[in-house]
Design an enzyme around this catalytic site. Structure first.
Site, PDB file in Angstrom:
ATOM      1  N   ASP A 167      -2.559   6.765   3.059  1.00  0.00           N
ATOM      2  CA  ASP A 167      -2.065   7.812   1.417  1.00  0.00           C
ATOM      3  C   ASP A 167      -1.064   7.619   1.410  1.00  0.00           C
ATOM      4  O   ASP A 167      -0.673   8.347   0.115  1.00  0.00           O
ATOM      5  CB  ASP A 167      -2.228   9.135   2.949  1.00  0.00           C
ATOM      6  CG  ASP A 167      -1.019   8.999   3.801  1.00  0.00           C
ATOM      7  OD1 ASP A 167      -1.045   7.849   3.988  1.00  0.00           O
ATOM      8  OD2 ASP A 167      -1.120   9.635   4.752  1.00  0.00           O
ATOM      9  N   GLY A 187       0.731  -1.406  -0.395  1.00  0.00           N
ATOM     10  CA  GLY A 187      -0.232   0.354   0.463  1.00  0.00           C
ATOM     11  C   GLY A 187       1.153   1.235  -0.045  1.00  0.00           C
ATOM     12  O   GLY A 187       0.483   2.180  -0.462  1.00  0.00           O
ATOM     13  N   ARG A 188       1.812   1.104   0.313  1.00  0.00           N
ATOM     14  CA  ARG A 188       3.079   2.530   0.028  1.00  0.00           C
ATOM     15  C   ARG A 188       4.007   1.964   0.414  1.00  0.00           C
ATOM     16  O   ARG A 188       5.527   2.839   0.346  1.00  0.00           O
ATOM     17  CB  ARG A 188       3.204   2.421   1.939  1.00  0.00           C
ATOM     18  CG  ARG A 188       3.029   2.023   2.570  1.00  0.00           C
ATOM     19  CD  ARG A 188       3.060   2.448   3.893  1.00  0.00           C
ATOM     20  NE  ARG A 188       3.586   2.267   4.929  1.00  0.00           N
ATOM     21  CZ  ARG A 188       3.128   2.853   6.329  1.00  0.00           C
ATOM     22  NH1 ARG A 188       3.500   4.184   6.635  1.00  0.00           N
ATOM     23  NH2 ARG A 188       2.665   1.968   7.707  1.00  0.00           N
ATOM     24  N   ASP A 245       0.513 -11.363   6.417  1.00  0.00           N
ATOM     25  CA  ASP A 245       0.787 -10.193   5.306  1.00  0.00           C
ATOM     26  C   ASP A 245       2.324  -9.896   6.118  1.00  0.00           C
ATOM     27  O   ASP A 245       2.777  -9.204   5.010  1.00  0.00           O
ATOM     28  CB  ASP A 245      -0.175  -9.175   5.417  1.00  0.00           C
ATOM     29  CG  ASP A 245      -0.898  -8.312   6.452  1.00  0.00           C
ATOM     30  OD1 ASP A 245      -0.847  -9.169   7.267  1.00  0.00           O
ATOM     31  OD2 ASP A 245      -0.710  -7.151   6.309  1.00  0.00           O
ATOM     32  N   ARG A 274      13.814  -0.130   1.974  1.00  0.00           N
ATOM     33  CA  ARG A 274      14.577  -1.337   2.709  1.00  0.00           C
ATOM     34  C   ARG A 274      15.356  -1.906   1.458  1.00  0.00           C
ATOM     35  O   ARG A 274      14.774  -2.059   0.325  1.00  0.00           O
ATOM     36  CB  ARG A 274      13.572  -2.109   3.282  1.00  0.00           C
ATOM     37  CG  ARG A 274      11.998  -1.576   3.373  1.00  0.00           C
ATOM     38  CD  ARG A 274      10.889  -2.346   3.982  1.00  0.00           C
ATOM     39  NE  ARG A 274       9.888  -2.136   3.459  1.00  0.00           N
ATOM     40  CZ  ARG A 274       9.058  -2.928   3.749  1.00  0.00           C
ATOM     41  NH1 ARG A 274       9.006  -2.940   5.627  1.00  0.00           N
ATOM     42  NH2 ARG A 274       8.033  -3.372   2.969  1.00  0.00           N
ATOM     43  N   LYS A 301       9.683   2.985   1.073  1.00  0.00           N
ATOM     44  CA  LYS A 301       8.305   2.684   1.648  1.00  0.00           C
ATOM     45  C   LYS A 301       7.808   3.692   2.029  1.00  0.00           C
ATOM     46  O   LYS A 301       9.177   5.218   2.441  1.00  0.00           O
ATOM     47  CB  LYS A 301       8.933   1.490   3.379  1.00  0.00           C
ATOM     48  CG  LYS A 301       8.135   1.535   4.154  1.00  0.00           C
ATOM     49  CD  LYS A 301       8.127   0.449   5.596  1.00  0.00           C
ATOM     50  CE  LYS A 301       6.403   0.573   6.095  1.00  0.00           C
ATOM     51  NZ  LYS A 301       6.477  -0.711   6.989  1.00  0.00           N
TER      52      LYS A 301
HETATM   53  P1  AMP Z   1       1.077  -3.074   8.162  1.00  0.00           P
HETATM   54  O1  AMP Z   1       0.524  -4.477   8.933  1.00  0.00           O
HETATM   55  O2  AMP Z   1       1.624  -2.069   8.626  1.00  0.00           O
HETATM   56  O3  AMP Z   1       2.430  -4.132   7.670  1.00  0.00           O
HETATM   57  O4  AMP Z   1       0.109  -2.486   7.393  1.00  0.00           O
HETATM   58  C1  AMP Z   1      -0.705  -3.617   6.338  1.00  0.00           C
HETATM   59  C2  AMP Z   1      -1.396  -3.379   5.025  1.00  0.00           C
HETATM   60  O5  AMP Z   1      -1.705  -1.687   5.065  1.00  0.00           O
HETATM   61  C3  AMP Z   1      -0.258  -3.228   4.095  1.00  0.00           C
HETATM   62  O6  AMP Z   1      -0.467  -3.702   2.828  1.00  0.00           O
HETATM   63  C4  AMP Z   1       0.023  -1.780   3.906  1.00  0.00           C
HETATM   64  O7  AMP Z   1       1.115  -1.368   2.723  1.00  0.00           O
HETATM   65  C5  AMP Z   1      -1.153  -1.015   3.666  1.00  0.00           C
HETATM   66  N1  AMP Z   1      -0.695   0.316   5.209  1.00  0.00           N
HETATM   67  C6  AMP Z   1      -0.312   0.933   6.034  1.00  0.00           C
HETATM   68  N2  AMP Z   1       0.301   2.121   5.958  1.00  0.00           N
HETATM   69  C7  AMP Z   1      -0.517   2.772   4.786  1.00  0.00           C
HETATM   70  C8  AMP Z   1      -0.466   3.741   4.068  1.00  0.00           C
HETATM   71  N3  AMP Z   1       0.056   5.293   4.728  1.00  0.00           N
HETATM   72  N4  AMP Z   1      -0.966   4.156   3.287  1.00  0.00           N
HETATM   73  C9  AMP Z   1      -0.921   3.250   2.230  1.00  0.00           C
HETATM   74  N5  AMP Z   1      -1.104   1.769   3.059  1.00  0.00           N
HETATM   75  C10 AMP Z   1      -1.026   1.526   3.959  1.00  0.00           C
HETATM   76 MG    MG Z   2       3.147  -5.269   6.231  1.00  0.00          MG
END
Ligand code: AMP
Ligand code: MG
Length: 492
Positions: free
Chosen positions: A128, A96-97, A255, A179, A116
Site C-alpha cells: 500500500d 515501493g514506499r 535489495d 531517512r 518512507k
Molecule cells: P523490505 O525487505 O522490507 O526492505 O522490502 C522489500 C520490498 O517490498 C521493497 O521493494 C519495498 O519497497 C517493498 N515494500 C515493503 N513494504 C511495502 C509497502 N507497505 N508498500 C509497498 N511496498 C512495500
Molecule cells: Mg528494503
C-alpha cells in the site's frame, strides 16, 4: 548554514540522483498523509543537514516531511532496483514506499532525504506504499541508536504520524519516517541491470557511485574491480560491527544491502539478549537464513551477488574473485580487533581466538545477556577474584565461568593491564544501552495512545549508549517476562 532560517519550502536541495537517465527511477509526488502531526525528531540528524530539530515540529516541516508539500527545489522520485530475497532471485522490486526528495550538501558530502511510507509507487507491487507507526518508531530509534554506537547506518531525521488507518495483521495507523544517507543505492540496484542484460545502464550506475562516493578508484587500473573490493571490505567490517554489538538485521536480502556499506532498511531487526548464536530475530525467517551466526557468511554471499552483477564491467572472473577474496580477511581482522577492544586487550596474540571461542561457548551454554555481559566484564579486577561476583552470578555454571575468567585474567596479566584504565576503555566500546525489543515496544504502545514522550526519552538515552546514565539504569535491565512473547516480522 544558518539552520533556523531555512523554511521547509526553501530547503536547499540538489538532485544528483534525478540527473541519472529516467530508466533509473519514476518521478512522482508523495501521496498526502491526512492531518499529519509531529511525533519525533533527532537533533544530531537534523544538525547534520544544518537544521534545528525544534523547527521540524512546525507546520511547514510537518507538511514537508509527511509528503503533503514538496520543497521548491525538490524533484521527488522512487528508484528502481531488484534483488535476491532469502536466497532466491525476486526480479524487480524498487522503492515501493520510499520517495527521494533530493540531497543536501553537508560538510561530509551530500545527504539524501527520503520519505518512507509516503504512498504507493510503480514499485509497490501488492503493498500500500505506507508504513505503520510501529515500524516507523523502530526504524527511527534504531537508526539513531546505531549511529551513536558508531556503526555505519542511514539516519532518521523525523517521524510524522496520522490517524489514517493501515491494515496489517490488525488495523494500525500510518506514519512517515524521513531517512537520510549519502545514497540509498543497493546491491540490488546493480543486479537489476545485470539481469535485464543492460550493460550501458549498469555502467552508468557504477560510474555514478564511483564518481560520487569512491572517487579515488578512478586512479585504479580497474575501478569496477576496485569498487567490488571496497564494498566487500565495508560490508565485511559492517558485519563485524553488527556481531560485536549483537545486532541482527533480520532481512539481509541483496535489495537491503547498501553499496556504501551502511545499515539500511530497518525492519524486523533485533539486539541479542540471552545469547544464542542461532537466534533468529525475524519471525518470517523460518529457516534462520539470517540468524546471528549466519550474518557474516550472508554478507559474503551478498557480495558474490554483487560481484556477479558487476562482472560485465570488471571483465574477468578471476578479477572479480580477487576482489571477493578481500571479504574474509577484512571480516576476521575487524572482528578480532573489535573483540579485543570489548575485552580490553591492548595487544594481539594468536591464542586470543581460543579466549573468544571459550567466551562465546560459555555465553551460549548459560544464555547470558549479551549487552550486560560485556558491560559487566569491565568491572573485573585482575587481582581481586571477588570483584567478579555480579558477573559470575549471570552464569548457571559458575565453575565454567571461573575457568574462563582465570584464562582471561592470565591474559590481562600478560599485558600488564591496569584495571582502571581498562574499565574506561571497555566502557567506551561496550554499550550499556541498546534498543531492546521491549523498550521499543513500550515506546510504541505509548505512542499508539498519543504519548510520544517515551520515544523522545529512549532516543535521548540511546544517543549516549556508552554513558552510565545512572538515572536511566532500568533501561539497561533484562527484558520483563511479557517481552518473551514479542515477535517481529517482515510486515511493517
Ligand atoms: P523490505 O525487505 O522490507 O526492505 O522490502 C522489500 C520490498 O517490498 C521493497 O521493494 C519495498 O519497497 C517493498 N515494500 C515493503 N513494504 C511495502 C509497502 N507497505 N508498500 C509497498 N511496498 C512495500
Ligand atoms: Mg528494503
Amino acid at each position: 548554514m544558518t539552520g533556523i532560517a531555512i523554511s521547509a519550502h526553501t530547503l536547499p536541495l540538489d538532485n544528483a540522483f534525478a540527473a541519472l537517465p529516467p530508466a533509473f527511477y519514476t518521478r512522482l509526488m508523495p501521496t498526502p498523509l491526512p492531518a499529519p502531526y509531529f511525533i519525533a525528531a533527532s537533533a544530531p540528524a537534523a544538525s547534520l543537514i544544518g537544521l534545528d530539530a525544534a523547527r521540524l515540529a512546525e507546520p511547514d516541516y510537518v507538511e514537508l516531511l509527511s509528503g503533503n508539500t514538496v520543497a521548491e527545489r525538490s524533484i521527488p522520485l522512487s528508484a528502481v532496483y531488484s534483488g535476491h530475497q532469502f536466497g532466491v532471485w525476486a526480479g524487480q522490486l524498487g522503492d515501493g514506499r520510499a520517495i527521494l526528495l533530493g540531497d543536501i550538501a553537508t560538510q561530509n558530502g551530500p545527504m539524501e532525504l527520503q520519505l518512507k511510507g509516503a504512498g504507493a509507487t510503480p514499485y509497490s507491487r501488492m503493498g500500500d506504499g505506507r508504513a505503520v507507526l510501529r515500524s516507523s518508531i523502530r526504524e527511527f530509534l534504531c537508526s539513531e541508536a546505531m549511529a551513536a554506537l558508531g556503526i555505519p547506518t542511514s539516519r532518521a531525521l523525523a517521524i510524522m504520524g496520522s490517524q489514517q488507518g493501515i491494515m496489517r495483521e490488525t488495523l494500525e495507523t500510518a506514519a512517515v519516517v524521513t531517512r537520510m544517507a549519502p545514497s540509498f543505492v543497493r546491491f540490488g540496484s546493480f543486479e537489476h541491470w545485470f539481469y535485464r542484460k543492460k550493460p550501458d545502464e549498469l555502467k552508468i550506475l557504477a560510474d555514478y557511485i564511483i564518481d560520487g562516493f569512491y572517487p579515488h578508484l578512478r586512479a585504479a587500473s580497474n575501478p569496477y574491480q576496485g569498487l567490488l573490493a571496497e564494498v566487500c571490505v565495508r560490508t565485511a567490517e559492517l558485519m563485524a560491527q553488527w556481531q560485536a554489538v549483537g545486532f541482527m538485521h533480520g532481512v539481509m536480502n541483496t535489495d537491503n544491502m547498501s553499496i556504501l556499506g551502511l545499515t539500511i532498511d530497518y525492519g524486523p531487526f533485533g539486539f541479542m539478549e540471552a545469547f544464542d548464536a542461532e537466534h533468529i530475530c525475524n519471525h518470517t525467517d523460518q529457516q534462520g537464513r539470517y540468524s546471528y551466526s549466519n550474518q557474516p557468511q550472508v554478507g559474503h554471499w551478498n557480495c558474490y551477488a554483487l560481484g556477479q552483477a558487476l562482472l560485465p564491467l570488471i571483465g574477468e572472473v578471476e578479477e572479480a574473485q580477487a576482489a571477493l577474496d578481500s571479504y574474509q580477511p577484512a571480516f576476521a581482522a575487524k572482528m578480532n580487533a573489535l573483540l579485543r577492544a570489548k575485552l580490553g586487550l591492548r595487544t594481539a596474540h594468536d591464542e586470543d581466538t581460543q579466549l573468544f571461542d571459550g567466551m562465546f561457548a560459555l555465553m551460549q551454554a548459560n544464555h547470558v545477556d549479551f549487552t550486560q555481559f560485556f558491560r559487566s566484564l569491565s568491572a573485573l579486577r585482575v587481582a581481586e577474584p571477588e570483584s567478579d561476583a555480579p558477573l559470575r552470578d549471570m552464569f548457571i555454571d559458575r565453575a565454567a565461568f571461573d575457568t574462563w575468567a582465570a584464562s582471561y585474567r592470565a591474559r590481562l596479566l600478560q599485558e600488564h593491564s591496569v584495571d582502571t584504565e581498562r574499565q574506561v576503555a571497555m566502557n567506551l566500546v561496550n554499550p550499556k544501552y541498546v534498543l531492546r525489543n521491549y523498550l521499543a515496544q513500550v515506546a510504541i504502545e505509548k505512542s499508539q495512545q498519543h504519548d510520544y514522550t517515551e520515544v523522545a526519552k529512549l532516543l535521548e538515552i540511546l544517543q549516549k549508549p556508552f554513558d552510565e546514565q545512572p538515572e536511566h539504569q532500568h533501561y539497561a535491565a533484562l527484558p520483563p517476562d511479557w517481552a518473551s512473547h514479542l515477535e517481529v516480522s517482515c510486515s511493517s
